[in-house]
Design a protein around this motif. Structure first.
Motif, PDB file in Angstrom:
ATOM      1  N   ASP A 256      10.518 -16.211   8.134  1.00  0.00           N
ATOM      2  CA  ASP A 256      10.827 -17.406   7.346  1.00  0.00           C
ATOM      3  C   ASP A 256       9.575 -18.232   7.066  1.00  0.00           C
ATOM      4  OD1 ASP A 256      13.364 -16.450   7.535  1.00  0.00           O
ATOM      5  OD2 ASP A 256      14.144 -18.038   8.830  1.00  0.00           O
ATOM      6  N   GLU A 257       8.665 -18.277   8.030  1.00  0.00           N
ATOM      7  CA  GLU A 257       7.447 -19.080   7.858  1.00  0.00           C
ATOM      8  C   GLU A 257       6.517 -18.498   6.790  1.00  0.00           C
ATOM      9  OE1 GLU A 257       6.462 -22.112   9.140  1.00  0.00           O
ATOM     10  OE2 GLU A 257       8.526 -22.181   9.866  1.00  0.00           O
ATOM     11  N   VAL A 258       6.362 -17.172   6.761  1.00  0.00           N
ATOM     12  CA  VAL A 258       5.462 -16.607   5.737  1.00  0.00           C
ATOM     13  C   VAL A 258       6.060 -16.796   4.340  1.00  0.00           C
ATOM     14  CG1 VAL A 258       4.271 -14.981   7.278  1.00  0.00           C
ATOM     15  CG2 VAL A 258       6.276 -14.181   5.999  1.00  0.00           C
ATOM     16  N   ILE A 259       7.396 -16.714   4.230  1.00  0.00           N
ATOM     17  CA  ILE A 259       8.050 -16.935   2.928  1.00  0.00           C
ATOM     18  C   ILE A 259       7.821 -18.379   2.478  1.00  0.00           C
ATOM     19  CG2 ILE A 259      10.284 -17.119   1.744  1.00  0.00           C
ATOM     20  CD1 ILE A 259      11.226 -14.693   3.393  1.00  0.00           C
ATOM     21  N   LYS A 260       7.970 -19.300   3.426  1.00  0.00           N
ATOM     22  CA  LYS A 260       7.787 -20.722   3.107  1.00  0.00           C
ATOM     23  C   LYS A 260       6.332 -20.998   2.691  1.00  0.00           C
ATOM     24  CE  LYS A 260       9.032 -23.276   6.533  1.00  0.00           C
ATOM     25  NZ  LYS A 260       9.640 -24.165   7.537  1.00  0.00           N
ATOM     26  N   ALA A 261       5.389 -20.315   3.327  1.00  0.00           N
ATOM     27  CA  ALA A 261       3.969 -20.572   3.057  1.00  0.00           C
ATOM     28  C   ALA A 261       3.573 -20.140   1.650  1.00  0.00           C
ATOM     29  CB  ALA A 261       3.090 -19.875   4.093  1.00  0.00           C
ATOM     30  N   ASN A 262       3.964 -18.908   1.248  1.00  0.00           N
ATOM     31  CA  ASN A 262       3.607 -18.439  -0.096  1.00  0.00           C
ATOM     32  C   ASN A 262       4.279 -17.101  -0.392  1.00  0.00           C
ATOM     33  OD1 ASN A 262       2.463 -17.849  -2.533  1.00  0.00           O
ATOM     34  ND2 ASN A 262       0.338 -18.148  -1.886  1.00  0.00           N
ATOM     35  N   SER A 263       5.434 -17.156  -1.044  1.00  0.00           N
ATOM     36  CA  SER A 263       6.173 -15.914  -1.295  1.00  0.00           C
ATOM     37  C   SER A 263       5.476 -15.014  -2.321  1.00  0.00           C
ATOM     38  CB  SER A 263       7.592 -16.230  -1.766  1.00  0.00           C
ATOM     39  OG  SER A 263       7.543 -16.953  -2.982  1.00  0.00           O
ATOM     40  N   LYS A 264       4.506 -15.570  -3.051  1.00  0.00           N
ATOM     41  CA  LYS A 264       3.774 -14.777  -4.052  1.00  0.00           C
ATOM     42  C   LYS A 264       2.684 -13.918  -3.409  1.00  0.00           C
ATOM     43  CE  LYS A 264       5.248 -16.554  -8.183  1.00  0.00           C
ATOM     44  NZ  LYS A 264       6.672 -16.697  -7.859  1.00  0.00           N
ATOM     45  N   ARG A 265       2.528 -14.045  -2.102  1.00  0.00           N
ATOM     46  CA  ARG A 265       1.489 -13.293  -1.406  1.00  0.00           C
ATOM     47  C   ARG A 265       2.065 -12.388  -0.315  1.00  0.00           C
ATOM     48  NH1 ARG A 265      -4.261 -13.658  -2.204  1.00  0.00           N
ATOM     49  NH2 ARG A 265      -4.394 -14.387  -4.346  1.00  0.00           N
ATOM     50  N   LEU A 266       3.314 -11.969  -0.513  1.00  0.00           N
ATOM     51  CA  LEU A 266       3.977 -11.124   0.477  1.00  0.00           C
ATOM     52  C   LEU A 266       4.333  -9.781  -0.134  1.00  0.00           C
ATOM     53  CD1 LEU A 266       6.506 -13.752   1.920  1.00  0.00           C
ATOM     54  CD2 LEU A 266       4.223 -13.193   2.792  1.00  0.00           C
ATOM     55  N   VAL A 267       4.189  -8.736   0.668  1.00  0.00           N
ATOM     56  CA  VAL A 267       4.673  -7.414   0.267  1.00  0.00           C
ATOM     57  C   VAL A 267       5.429  -6.811   1.446  1.00  0.00           C
ATOM     58  CG1 VAL A 267       2.839  -6.981  -1.447  1.00  0.00           C
ATOM     59  CG2 VAL A 267       2.490  -6.265   0.943  1.00  0.00           C
ATOM     60  N   TRP A 268       6.282  -5.840   1.146  1.00  0.00           N
ATOM     61  CA  TRP A 268       7.102  -5.213   2.191  1.00  0.00           C
ATOM     62  C   TRP A 268       6.691  -3.753   2.366  1.00  0.00           C
ATOM     63  CZ3 TRP A 268      10.314  -0.929   1.641  1.00  0.00           C
ATOM     64  CH2 TRP A 268      11.156  -0.638   2.737  1.00  0.00           C
ATOM     65  N   GLY A 269       6.907  -3.219   3.561  1.00  0.00           N
ATOM     66  CA  GLY A 269       6.655  -1.797   3.781  1.00  0.00           C
ATOM     67  C   GLY A 269       7.532  -1.247   4.896  1.00  0.00           C
ATOM     68  N   SER A 270       7.798   0.055   4.825  1.00  0.00           N
ATOM     69  CA  SER A 270       8.681   0.692   5.814  1.00  0.00           C
ATOM     70  C   SER A 270       7.975   0.953   7.141  1.00  0.00           C
ATOM     71  CB  SER A 270       9.188   2.029   5.266  1.00  0.00           C
ATOM     72  OG  SER A 270       8.099   2.944   5.127  1.00  0.00           O
ATOM     73  N   ASP A 271       6.646   1.157   7.083  1.00  0.00           N
ATOM     74  CA  ASP A 271       5.857   1.545   8.259  1.00  0.00           C
ATOM     75  C   ASP A 271       6.211   2.966   8.732  1.00  0.00           C
ATOM     76  OD1 ASP A 271       3.866   1.150  10.222  1.00  0.00           O
ATOM     77  OD2 ASP A 271       5.294   0.312  11.655  1.00  0.00           O
ATOM     78  N   TRP A 272       6.826   3.750   7.858  1.00  0.00           N
ATOM     79  CA  TRP A 272       7.143   5.148   8.186  1.00  0.00           C
ATOM     80  C   TRP A 272       5.848   5.916   8.453  1.00  0.00           C
ATOM     81  CZ3 TRP A 272       6.238  10.111   6.286  1.00  0.00           C
ATOM     82  CH2 TRP A 272       7.133  11.108   6.692  1.00  0.00           C
ATOM     83  N   PRO A 273       5.809   6.860   9.401  1.00  0.00           N
ATOM     84  CA  PRO A 273       6.872   7.348  10.287  1.00  0.00           C
ATOM     85  C   PRO A 273       6.984   6.595  11.628  1.00  0.00           C
ATOM     86  CG  PRO A 273       4.947   8.746  10.502  1.00  0.00           C
ATOM     87  CD  PRO A 273       4.575   7.673   9.516  1.00  0.00           C
ATOM     88  N   HIS A 274       6.632   5.310  11.609  1.00  0.00           N
ATOM     89  CA  HIS A 274       6.835   4.453  12.795  1.00  0.00           C
ATOM     90  C   HIS A 274       6.122   5.014  14.030  1.00  0.00           C
ATOM     91  CE1 HIS A 274       9.898   3.051  10.022  1.00  0.00           C
ATOM     92  NE2 HIS A 274      10.484   4.218  10.087  1.00  0.00           N
TER      93      HIS A 274
END
Length: 302
Positions: free
Chosen positions: A236-254
């Motif tokens: 929640d904090e990173v979204i609040k700080a700047n959602s335009k600077r976030l990316v998501w990843g699966s981190d596969w194969p973990h």
């Protein structure tokens, strides 16, 4: 030296075929995955801290299909050190679908960097976590020298670092020559809380458009098993700080997951429950990665 016999084997990813309930937007990008092996073709570095089971491009492509994710960023895993051949071979199979983040030797030539750029590499990764000598601190001079080398290509520098170990993070990187990307929410364990000075420094870099954060590997930075409730506050904090600077990843194969192996569909749905607004999802899953990794515009749909 060959550490094959003493290097611990990792758990393999959960192979059950199951799609997430969340539908990913068109052009969605998995911004953090590793291709490992086949070891017979791309042998691992002798000096390594784990041995992954083969996690090949073919397996990964079927995972993307199962998850409904269009594109991906392949990040050089530490088991290959600076031998980027497995990652580059994967990029060459589909240059519009894949981008890469390499690990380079400081002596690399500009010609080699340029060849990597043409192959689809858009950043380099520096791992300051899995290093033998912990007493050194952040090697700012070395990181800056690397950043100056890659700046002409428009690349970023991805840092695998525990931000909680660097309370003066924001000052250290205030004038850094290229964009910084921090893996695993800044890799600060949830027990340090969002008030930790290093994590607060990361939020400051985010707000000032100096850094990006990968929303990856929640299981790496909290004590409990899925759904990793302790992690929600950092999310929640990173979204609040700047959602335009976030990316998501699966981190596969973990790799190196010591707890219960999560299923990728569940990790997608967890992201869906943490980021419930469809517009924000599209920003994080599609728009932001296109900027950071220089993907071509998507034509058509799934």
């Amino acid at each position: 030296m060959n550490l094959t016999n003493t290097t611990p084997l990792c758990q393999a990813p959960d192979l059950e075929i199951r799609s997430p309930k969340i539908a990913f937007p068109s052009g969605a990008v998995d911004c953090h995955a590793h291709v490992c092996g086949p070891a017979s073709q791309f042998p691992y570095a002798g000096e390594r801290i784990y041995t992954p089971p083969d996690a090949t491009l073919t397996q990964y492509e079927s995972l993307l299909k199962m998850l409904g994710v269009d594109r991906a960023v392949l990040v050089q895993p530490s088991v290959y050190d600076t031998d980027n051949r497995a990652m580059l071979a994967a990029l060459s199979t589909n240059p519009n679908k894949f981008r890469g983040v390499a690990v380079i030797h400081p002596e690399i030539s500009d010609v080699q960097l340029e060849a990597m750029h043409h192959a689809g590499v858009r950043g380099i990764r520096c791992n300051v976590v899995d290093v033998a000598d912990k007493s050194v601190g952040l090697p700012i001079a070395e990181l800056t020298a690397l950043a100056e080398r890659i700046q002409p290509f428009g690349w970023h520098l991805e840092l695998l670092a525990h931000v909680n170990e660097y309370p003066d993070l924001a000052n250290k990187f205030a004038d850094f020559p290229v964009d910084l990307v921090f893996g695993h929410f800044g890799y600060s364990h949830a027990r340090h809380s969002v008030n930790d000075k290093g994590f607060q420094g990361l939020l400051e870099l985010l707000r000032n458009h100096k850094a990006w954060v990968k929303m990856t590997g929640p299981y790496r930075i909290c004590d409990g098993d899925f759904p990793y409730v302790d992690m929600r506050a950092l999310n929640d904090e990173v979204i609040k700080a700047n959602s335009k600077r976030l990316v998501w990843g699966s981190d596969w194969p973990h790799v190196m997951v010591k707890k219960h192996m999560p299923h990728d569909a569940d990790l997608c749905d967890l992201f869906g429950s943490w980021v419930s607004d469809p517009g924000l999802r599209k920003t994080i899953l599609s728009d932001n990665p296109c900027m950071l990794y220089d993907f071509p515009a998507i034509t058509g749909h799934h």
